[in-house]
Design an enzyme around this catalytic site. Structure first.
Site, PDB file in Angstrom:
ATOM      1  N   ARG A   1      97.396 -39.205  44.644  1.00  0.00           N
ATOM      2  CA  ARG A   1      96.099 -38.716  45.086  1.00  0.00           C
ATOM      3  C   ARG A   1      94.967 -39.400  44.314  1.00  0.00           C
ATOM      4  O   ARG A   1      95.176 -40.000  43.266  1.00  0.00           O
ATOM      5  CB  ARG A   1      96.008 -37.206  44.874  1.00  0.00           C
TER       6      ARG A   1
ATOM      7  N   LYS B   1      94.754 -34.715  38.348  1.00  0.00           N
ATOM      8  CA  LYS B   1      95.683 -34.073  37.422  1.00  0.00           C
ATOM      9  C   LYS B   1      95.169 -34.125  35.991  1.00  0.00           C
ATOM     10  O   LYS B   1      94.240 -34.860  35.670  1.00  0.00           O
ATOM     11  CB  LYS B   1      97.054 -34.736  37.498  1.00  0.00           C
TER      12      LYS B   1
ATOM     13  N   TYR C   1      92.227 -30.610  37.542  1.00  0.00           N
ATOM     14  CA  TYR C   1      93.244 -29.623  37.212  1.00  0.00           C
ATOM     15  C   TYR C   1      93.663 -29.854  35.767  1.00  0.00           C
ATOM     16  O   TYR C   1      93.902 -31.000  35.361  1.00  0.00           O
ATOM     17  CB  TYR C   1      94.474 -29.766  38.116  1.00  0.00           C
TER      18      TYR C   1
ATOM     19  N   HIS D   1      95.744 -27.041  33.845  1.00  0.00           N
ATOM     20  CA  HIS D   1      97.004 -26.325  33.623  1.00  0.00           C
ATOM     21  C   HIS D   1      97.335 -26.239  32.138  1.00  0.00           C
ATOM     22  O   HIS D   1      98.430 -26.598  31.696  1.00  0.00           O
ATOM     23  CB  HIS D   1      98.145 -26.994  34.398  1.00  0.00           C
TER      24      HIS D   1
ATOM     25  N   GLU E   1      91.663 -25.054  38.633  1.00  0.00           N
ATOM     26  CA  GLU E   1      92.439 -23.854  38.912  1.00  0.00           C
ATOM     27  C   GLU E   1      91.805 -22.589  38.340  1.00  0.00           C
ATOM     28  O   GLU E   1      92.247 -21.480  38.644  1.00  0.00           O
ATOM     29  CB  GLU E   1      93.873 -24.002  38.393  1.00  0.00           C
TER      30      GLU E   1
ATOM     31  N   SER F   1      97.393 -25.224  47.056  1.00  0.00           N
ATOM     32  CA  SER F   1      98.422 -24.202  47.255  1.00  0.00           C
ATOM     33  C   SER F   1      98.900 -24.201  48.703  1.00  0.00           C
ATOM     34  O   SER F   1     100.090 -24.016  48.981  1.00  0.00           O
ATOM     35  CB  SER F   1      97.862 -22.821  46.883  1.00  0.00           C
TER      36      SER F   1
ATOM     37  N   ALA G   1      99.775 -19.929  48.735  1.00  0.00           N
ATOM     38  CA  ALA G   1     100.975 -20.767  48.823  1.00  0.00           C
ATOM     39  C   ALA G   1     102.093 -20.054  49.567  1.00  0.00           C
ATOM     40  O   ALA G   1     102.779 -20.649  50.406  1.00  0.00           O
ATOM     41  CB  ALA G   1     101.440 -21.175  47.424  1.00  0.00           C
TER      42      ALA G   1
ATOM     43  N   ALA H   1     105.314 -22.589  41.298  1.00  0.00           N
ATOM     44  CA  ALA H   1     104.494 -22.222  40.133  1.00  0.00           C
ATOM     45  C   ALA H   1     104.772 -23.081  38.907  1.00  0.00           C
ATOM     46  O   ALA H   1     104.297 -22.776  37.825  1.00  0.00           O
ATOM     47  CB  ALA H   1     104.702 -20.753  39.796  1.00  0.00           C
TER      48      ALA H   1
ATOM     49  N   ASP I   1     103.597 -25.817  37.891  1.00  0.00           N
ATOM     50  CA  ASP I   1     102.388 -26.314  37.225  1.00  0.00           C
ATOM     51  C   ASP I   1     101.898 -25.356  36.147  1.00  0.00           C
ATOM     52  O   ASP I   1     101.216 -25.768  35.209  1.00  0.00           O
ATOM     53  CB  ASP I   1     101.264 -26.542  38.241  1.00  0.00           C
TER      54      ASP I   1
ATOM     55  N   ALA J   1     106.156 -30.961  39.631  1.00  0.00           N
ATOM     56  CA  ALA J   1     104.903 -30.393  39.134  1.00  0.00           C
ATOM     57  C   ALA J   1     103.689 -30.794  39.955  1.00  0.00           C
ATOM     58  O   ALA J   1     102.647 -30.154  39.842  1.00  0.00           O
ATOM     59  CB  ALA J   1     104.701 -30.786  37.668  1.00  0.00           C
ATOM     60  N   ASN J   2     103.778 -31.846  40.728  1.00  0.00           N
ATOM     61  CA  ASN J   2     102.632 -32.237  41.560  1.00  0.00           C
ATOM     62  C   ASN J   2     103.099 -32.404  43.009  1.00  0.00           C
ATOM     63  O   ASN J   2     103.025 -33.473  43.594  1.00  0.00           O
ATOM     64  CB  ASN J   2     101.970 -33.520  41.036  1.00  0.00           C
TER      65      ASN J   2
END
Length: 351
Positions: A15, A73, A92, A94, A116, A132, A177, A266, A268, A298-299
């Protein structure tokens, strides 16, 4: 303001934070946009498209030197050297699942805003929602693919065939999600059970699908029984800004039939399945534990980068524009952005 768009360097992350169409809007508003060479290649955007939108193509260093850096990310350790006090990072993060990143942000004194954690007054998470939605749909597709025998699964297709039962999909969580996973699982013809603690959400889904799904209040007994009978479990439960709770225990996993599948969306935020002890990658997406195939990439939206880039930027762009126009003043204008800003407790005063 100068806005930097670095190329994502996380493995198998394709991305890009903003497509050329969004860059054009920023340039027309009087901002300078610096895009790292090949930053959009994974999503199908060429450097020429960014140049035509008015961006400048430059090195990673030049992008990170911008006043506002917009990513997808969380930064990796090799990027920590770019952190500095006078920058705003919007991506993001996390932090609950990424060891050491919070300390690096704190030490640098930078202003960091986590997608997030941006939260509207009604409690919704507008920048988490689009990814999501993508992750929920991908989760259902991956569960169906992994149930095929050559992928290590039980050798089932979701909808079965006349005279043969459907695969049993259990979806834990009826949020964005989870609802997206339900949509795709129902579309594939699976026997779908969804669990959540919110009766209004369960009632909404049951009415939406005209009782074609089974809804259960999420408690330990219902969850244990549903997981034991499942061919595929898609877990979507997380807590914004915190580590996801381990709702699906190891004992529940051991009760599943060999060749069953677990997809932990979940991950992430650390994962909501006890036997998911590490993220997986698109290159090595699964591992086997107790005979159950675990998928914990994770992605997940990174595997559909063009769809995901447009979906993400549609949601983030108003906030990017606000930060570009107002800098740190945007936090006074937008309570939602203020909620997304990473804060650290002040050190105790010396007596």
């Amino acid at each position: 303001m100068t806005i930097g768009i670095p190329r994502e360097i996380k493995p198998s992350e394709y991305r890009v934070s903003l497509p050329p169409s969004s860059v054009l809007e920023l340039v027309m508003a009087g901002h300078e946009v610096v895009v790292e060479a090949e930053a959009g290649a994974g999503s199908g955007f060429t450097d020429l498209e960014y140049l035509e939108a008015g961006a400048r193509i430059a090195s990673a260093e030049a992008c990170w030197a911008a006043g506002l850096v917009v990513k997808v990310k969380e930064p990796l350790p090799s990027e920590y050297r770019y952190f500095r006090k006078d920058m705003i990072l919007f991506t993001y993060l996390h932090l609950a699942a990424v060891s050491g990143l919070a300390d690096e942000i704190r030490k640098s004194g930078m202003t960091a805003v986590a997608y997030e954690m941006v939260q509207l007054d009604d409690g919704s998470l507008p920048l988490l929602a689009p990814m999501s939605e993508v992750a929920g749909r991908i989760g259902a597709v991956m569960a169906a693919a992994l149930l095929l025998k050559h992928n290590g699964g039980r050798g089932l297709i979701p909808g079965g065939v006349p005279g043969v039962g459907r695969a049993r999909f259990v979806i834990v969580g009826a949020g964005v999600a989870g609802s997206a996973a339900v949509q795709y699982a129902v579309g594939m013809g699976a026997d779908v059970t969804v669990l959540d603690v919110s009766l209004p959400r369960l009632r909404f889904l049951e009415e939406l699908y005209e009782s074609r799904i089974t809804t259960l209040h999420s408690n330990r007994r219902n969850l244990a029984r549903a997981v034991a009978e499942a061919d595929a479990v898609i877990s979507t439960v997380l807590i914004p800004g915190a580590r996801a709770p381990h709702l699906i225990t190891e004992a529940m996993v051991t009760s599943m039939a060999p060749g069953s599948v677990i997809v932990d969306i979940a991950i992430d935020q650390g994962g909501s399945v006890e036997t998911v002890d590490r993220p997986t990658t698109h290159d090595e997406p699964t591992y086997l534990r107790h005979g159950v195939l675990h998928y914990a990439v994770a992605n997940m939206p990174g595997t559909a980068p063009r769809t995901s880039t447009f979906a993400l930027s549609n949601a983030t762009f108003p906030y990017v524009r606000l930060l570009a126009d107002q800098g740190k003043g945007a936090f006074r204008t937008s309570p939602a952005l203020e909620r997304g800003r990473v804060r650290f407790d002040a050190p105790p005063e010396t007596p």
